[in-house]
Design a protein around this motif. Structure first.
Motif, PDB file in Angstrom:
ATOM      1  N   LEU A 106       0.823  -1.207   0.000  1.00 12.69           N
ATOM      2  CA  LEU A 106       0.000   0.000   0.000  1.00 12.69           C
ATOM      3  C   LEU A 106       0.861   1.264   0.000  1.00 12.69           C
ATOM      4  CD1 LEU A 106      -2.980   0.521  -0.209  1.00 12.69           C
ATOM      5  CD2 LEU A 106      -3.115   0.537   2.283  1.00 12.69           C
ATOM      6  N   ASP A 107       1.965   1.252   0.742  1.00 16.87           N
ATOM      7  CA  ASP A 107       2.875   2.404   0.721  1.00 16.87           C
ATOM      8  C   ASP A 107       3.438   2.623  -0.680  1.00 16.87           C
ATOM      9  OD1 ASP A 107       2.484   2.835   3.426  1.00 16.87           O
ATOM     10  OD2 ASP A 107       4.394   1.945   4.042  1.00 16.87           O
ATOM     11  N   ALA A 108       3.832   1.540  -1.355  1.00 16.21           N
ATOM     12  CA  ALA A 108       4.397   1.658  -2.708  1.00 16.21           C
ATOM     13  C   ALA A 108       3.336   2.118  -3.704  1.00 16.21           C
ATOM     14  CB  ALA A 108       5.013   0.328  -3.146  1.00 16.21           C
ATOM     15  N   VAL A 109       2.140   1.571  -3.615  1.00 11.84           N
ATOM     16  CA  VAL A 109       1.053   1.980  -4.513  1.00 11.84           C
ATOM     17  C   VAL A 109       0.766   3.470  -4.332  1.00 11.84           C
ATOM     18  CG1 VAL A 109      -1.442   1.730  -4.908  1.00 11.84           C
ATOM     19  CG2 VAL A 109      -0.003  -0.296  -4.776  1.00 11.84           C
ATOM     20  N   ASN A 110       0.647   3.896  -3.102  1.00 15.44           N
ATOM     21  CA  ASN A 110       0.359   5.307  -2.824  1.00 15.44           C
ATOM     22  C   ASN A 110       1.484   6.225  -3.287  1.00 15.44           C
ATOM     23  OD1 ASN A 110      -2.145   4.747  -1.666  1.00 15.44           O
ATOM     24  ND2 ASN A 110      -1.294   4.568   0.387  1.00 15.44           N
ATOM     25  N   GLU A 111       2.712   5.802  -3.109  1.00 15.08           N
ATOM     26  CA  GLU A 111       3.853   6.660  -3.458  1.00 15.08           C
ATOM     27  C   GLU A 111       4.042   6.792  -4.964  1.00 15.08           C
ATOM     28  OE1 GLU A 111       7.023   9.234  -3.155  1.00 15.08           O
ATOM     29  OE2 GLU A 111       5.680   8.592  -1.539  1.00 15.08           O
ATOM     30  N   PHE A 112       3.932   5.689  -5.690  1.00 16.57           N
ATOM     31  CA  PHE A 112       4.270   5.697  -7.116  1.00 16.57           C
ATOM     32  C   PHE A 112       3.083   6.009  -8.030  1.00 16.57           C
ATOM     33  CE2 PHE A 112       7.573   2.426  -5.709  1.00 16.57           C
ATOM     34  CZ  PHE A 112       8.555   3.383  -5.533  1.00 16.57           C
ATOM     35  N   GLU A 113       1.867   5.956  -7.502  1.00 21.18           N
ATOM     36  CA  GLU A 113       0.681   6.100  -8.334  1.00 21.18           C
ATOM     37  C   GLU A 113       0.717   7.354  -9.213  1.00 21.18           C
ATOM     38  OE1 GLU A 113      -4.114   5.662  -7.839  1.00 21.18           O
ATOM     39  OE2 GLU A 113      -3.006   6.496  -6.143  1.00 21.18           O
ATOM     40  N   ASN A 114       1.063   8.476  -8.652  1.00 22.66           N
ATOM     41  CA  ASN A 114       1.037   9.724  -9.414  1.00 22.66           C
ATOM     42  C   ASN A 114       2.189   9.873 -10.381  1.00 22.66           C
ATOM     43  OD1 ASN A 114      -1.405  10.670  -8.359  1.00 22.66           O
ATOM     44  ND2 ASN A 114      -0.367  11.334  -6.502  1.00 22.66           N
ATOM     45  N   ASP A 115       3.218   9.046 -10.266  1.00 20.32           N
ATOM     46  CA  ASP A 115       4.348   9.108 -11.198  1.00 20.32           C
ATOM     47  C   ASP A 115       3.935   8.688 -12.607  1.00 20.32           C
ATOM     48  OD1 ASP A 115       5.813   9.720  -8.944  1.00 20.32           O
ATOM     49  OD2 ASP A 115       7.143   7.977  -9.064  1.00 20.32           O
ATOM     50  N   PHE A 116       2.847   7.957 -12.725  1.00 19.88           N
ATOM     51  CA  PHE A 116       2.483   7.372 -14.018  1.00 19.88           C
ATOM     52  C   PHE A 116       1.105   7.826 -14.489  1.00 19.88           C
ATOM     53  CE2 PHE A 116       5.701   4.729 -12.152  1.00 19.88           C
ATOM     54  CZ  PHE A 116       6.606   4.619 -13.197  1.00 19.88           C
ATOM     55  N   LYS A 117       0.690   8.995 -14.059  1.00 20.92           N
ATOM     56  CA  LYS A 117      -0.607   9.527 -14.521  1.00 20.92           C
ATOM     57  C   LYS A 117      -0.374  10.535 -15.617  1.00 20.92           C
ATOM     58  CE  LYS A 117      -3.572   8.673 -10.681  1.00 20.92           C
ATOM     59  NZ  LYS A 117      -4.462   9.174  -9.695  1.00 20.92           N
TER      60      LYS A 117
END
Length: 117
Positions: A106-117
């Motif tokens: 969950l920490d990784a999903v939350n952290e990286f999510e906006n890098d690929f929008k």
């Protein structure tokens, strides 16, 4: 919250550092990775989602962080990544897989999510 960017950097830097003394082994590992990933009979995105699930099942924080990043890079969505993790938890890993999904994943999903929008 874990510093998943640091975990990702520590992993990639560490693999690079190993190549200084174990170059042949690391090269063979990287060649195997290169031959395994990419689009073929199944998409690279699917392979990364499988890798997320395996990382969760094996409770490997470095694997989880790396493959969440790569799954996003391959076009996966937050929902797909979380669903892949739940397959590992529900089908195989139960409590420990849920624990790693609720923390590292969950920490990784939350952290990286906006890098690929």
């Amino acid at each position: 919250m874990q510093d998943v960017r640091k975990i990702l950097k520590d992993f990639t830097d560490g693999v690079g550092g190993l190549s200084n003394s174990n170059g042949q082994v690391i090269k063979a590992f990287m060649d195997l990775q290169g031959a395994t990933y990419g689009d073929s009979a199944i998409s690279n995105k699917c392979k990364e989602l499988i890798s997320v699930a395996i990382g969760v099942y094996n409770r490997c924080q470095y694997c989880i962080v790396f493959h969440v990043f790569k799954a996003y890079e391959a076009g996966a969505t937050r929902e797909e990544i979380l669903d892949a993790a739940m397959v590992a938890a529900g089908g195989f890993g139960a409590g420990p897989s849920i624990a790693y999904s609720a923390t590292t994943l969950l920490d990784a999903v939350n952290e990286f999510e906006n890098d690929f929008k």
